[in-house]
Scaffold this active site. Structure first.
Site, PDB file in Angstrom:
ATOM      1  N   GLN A   1      47.783  38.806  40.346  1.00 50.97           N
ATOM      2  CA  GLN A   1      48.313  40.084  40.803  1.00 50.97           C
ATOM      3  C   GLN A   1      49.433  40.549  39.866  1.00 50.97           C
ATOM      4  OE1 GLN A   1      47.094  41.882  43.475  1.00 50.97           O
ATOM      5  NE2 GLN A   1      48.462  43.484  42.717  1.00 50.97           N
TER       6      GLN A   1
ATOM      7  N   LYS B   1      43.345  42.823  49.826  1.00 53.97           N
ATOM      8  CA  LYS B   1      42.225  42.132  49.181  1.00 53.97           C
ATOM      9  C   LYS B   1      41.765  40.965  50.044  1.00 53.97           C
ATOM     10  CE  LYS B   1      43.784  43.525  44.593  1.00 53.97           C
ATOM     11  NZ  LYS B   1      44.635  43.162  43.446  1.00 53.97           N
TER      12      LYS B   1
ATOM     13  N   ASP C   1      38.733  40.457  37.439  1.00 56.15           N
ATOM     14  CA  ASP C   1      39.327  41.739  37.059  1.00 56.15           C
ATOM     15  C   ASP C   1      38.727  42.286  35.751  1.00 56.15           C
ATOM     16  OD1 ASP C   1      41.089  42.793  38.914  1.00 56.15           O
ATOM     17  OD2 ASP C   1      42.791  41.593  38.255  1.00 56.15           O
TER      18      ASP C   1
END
Lengths: 286, 286
Positions: free
Chosen positions: B95, B51, B118
């Site tokens: 994460q 990422k 997200d």
């Protein structure tokens, strides 16, 4: 064919709610609901009055704020913010429909999520959809349907459920509730090709499409449980549903009548949810 | 059989994202993403690095906050709150998985909804589920799948879609996205009886069940579009999906490979969504 007697189940639920209210009162808390009603929609006048009467009958506080149809967004918002702050009020609802110049979505989103007795706030919808742990309100018609299915001991896990209609008030939250209970759910809607192919496979068929008597026996699997969310008044003043009762009762295993099916469960669920919010507010304070 | 080339579509999307980043930079804004990574999960180490690299390659700012596995809830929350306040950061993600002593749900809910890159915050989930107007982030794997379907011009309205798996990250948000695009969606899961009866009817079959090569040709309707969300590494180090590719390619009309299908779309979507959040933050300021 067994009738799913929403009126009787609602009476039972209301009795339990009244006991819970009495218990809370012994602790010095009276559950309170506030209804904001803007304008003069005649159906809304009846609904808000019924909610008010039921709340009082169950021993709760009820505030009905009736604003003129000319009320501005800011005026309605100001009322709402007062209720958001008022410790006597545990549940707030905005009676729909609002006059068209008002932004209903913005008003609903301004309700404190922990006072959102209709379960319409995005925060509560998201919690439901993700099956999050913890306490939060859900839309009252779906909640009432779930209570009725549970009352009759209807197993949901592994069942094929078809929901006709994908509304925000009924179809969508009901889908989430049923998936969270391990049913296999398909939502059919006006873009669905050959909807009969789905409905005829349904162990449980839930109809909320807003079309009078549109669902006839040909759409129903023999022995299916059929839940009719619709309510319409005929020219002669008779109440009918989205389901053609006389046709479907010949094939269904269980069926909700209109009136006396989903309708009474919705208002009973609203009352129960107000008490939930009052109870949760105490726990949150501790 | 046509291969749905996620790698190529992702490349295309990343090029567009890089251009949008360049345009924002001309206006003095560099989109920034912050990744909070706690502990030493080896897969997370790879994902966070990927990422970070991709963000930098597209011209964005990337912050990687790596905390030790012993970090407390309060410590992670403090980092999160700093990013919530930091005007250089437009998207924040935690994460997963976190060490077990941490409350991931509480952390996700503490992300500002307008920085929730997200799309996991209940507020954003509720908006998606109710198909609300306005701008909000959605879960990146479902978003990537939608982009890929659109790229190939696949019509969704009226199509029968079956989603295998009802996860919060993939199945549920994907269902909402597809219903909002007028598909007829059924989610099947481990409680579904006779899942083949559903999957064999699907025009579009999306598989996210976390079981290597579990879906074989017998489950697939001839000509169906099959999307494989799974990713597993065999003992020999080969990447495989939830779909048995060699079996299903004989019947499917279109199929995503693993690797090179959904995976690259997810990270490309994460990048695009970071830029969305940056763009929306400007509009909100005006």
């Amino acid at each position: 064919m067994e009738i799913l007697n929403g009126k009787a189940v609602a009476k039972n639920l209301n009795e339990r709610t009244a006991k819970r209210v009495a218990t809370l009162k012994e602790r010095g808390i009276t559950p309170g609901i506030a209804v904001i009603y803007v304008g003069d929609d005649p159906a809304s006048a009846i609904y808000t009055r019924n909610k008010d009467k039921m709340a009082l009958r169950l021993g709760m506080n009820s505030q009905l704020m009736h604003l003129p149809a000319t009320a501005t967004q800011e005026e309605v918002m100001a009322v709402l913010q007062e209720y958001n702050q008022d410790p006597m009020i545990h549940g707030i609802l905005i009676q729909s429909p609002l006059p068209k110049h008002l932004d209903e979505h913005a008003l609903v989103q301004a309700i404190r999520p922990d006072k959102d007795v209709d379960g319409f706030h995005s925060m509560n919808v998201g919690r439901l959809y993700n099956n999050e742990p913890g306490n939060y309100p859900v839309s009252c018609t779906p909640r009432g349907i779930m209570t009725m299915l549970d009352h009759y001991g209807i197993e949901l896990a592994g069942k094929r459920v078809v929901i006709m209609g994908r509304s925000i008030l009924v179809g969508r939250p009901l889908q989430a509730l049923l998936i969270n209970r391990d049913a296999t759910v398909t939502m059919v809607h006006r873009h669905t090709k050959d909807p009969e192919a789905f409905t005829r496979q349904a162990d449980i068929l839930i109809v909320g499409i807003g079309q009078p008597q549109a669902v006839t026996s040909e759409l129903v699997k023999p022995g299916a449980i059929v839940i009719d969310v619709g309510i319409h008044r005929t020219e002669k003043g008779k109440l009918i549903g989205d389901v053609d009762y006389d046709s479907v009762k010949e094939v269904a295993g269980m069926l909700t009548p209109v009136p006396g099916g989903v309708g009474p469960m919705t208002i009973a669920s609203l009352m129960a949810q107000t008490v939930d919010l009052a109870e949760w507010s105490i726990r949150d304070d501790q």
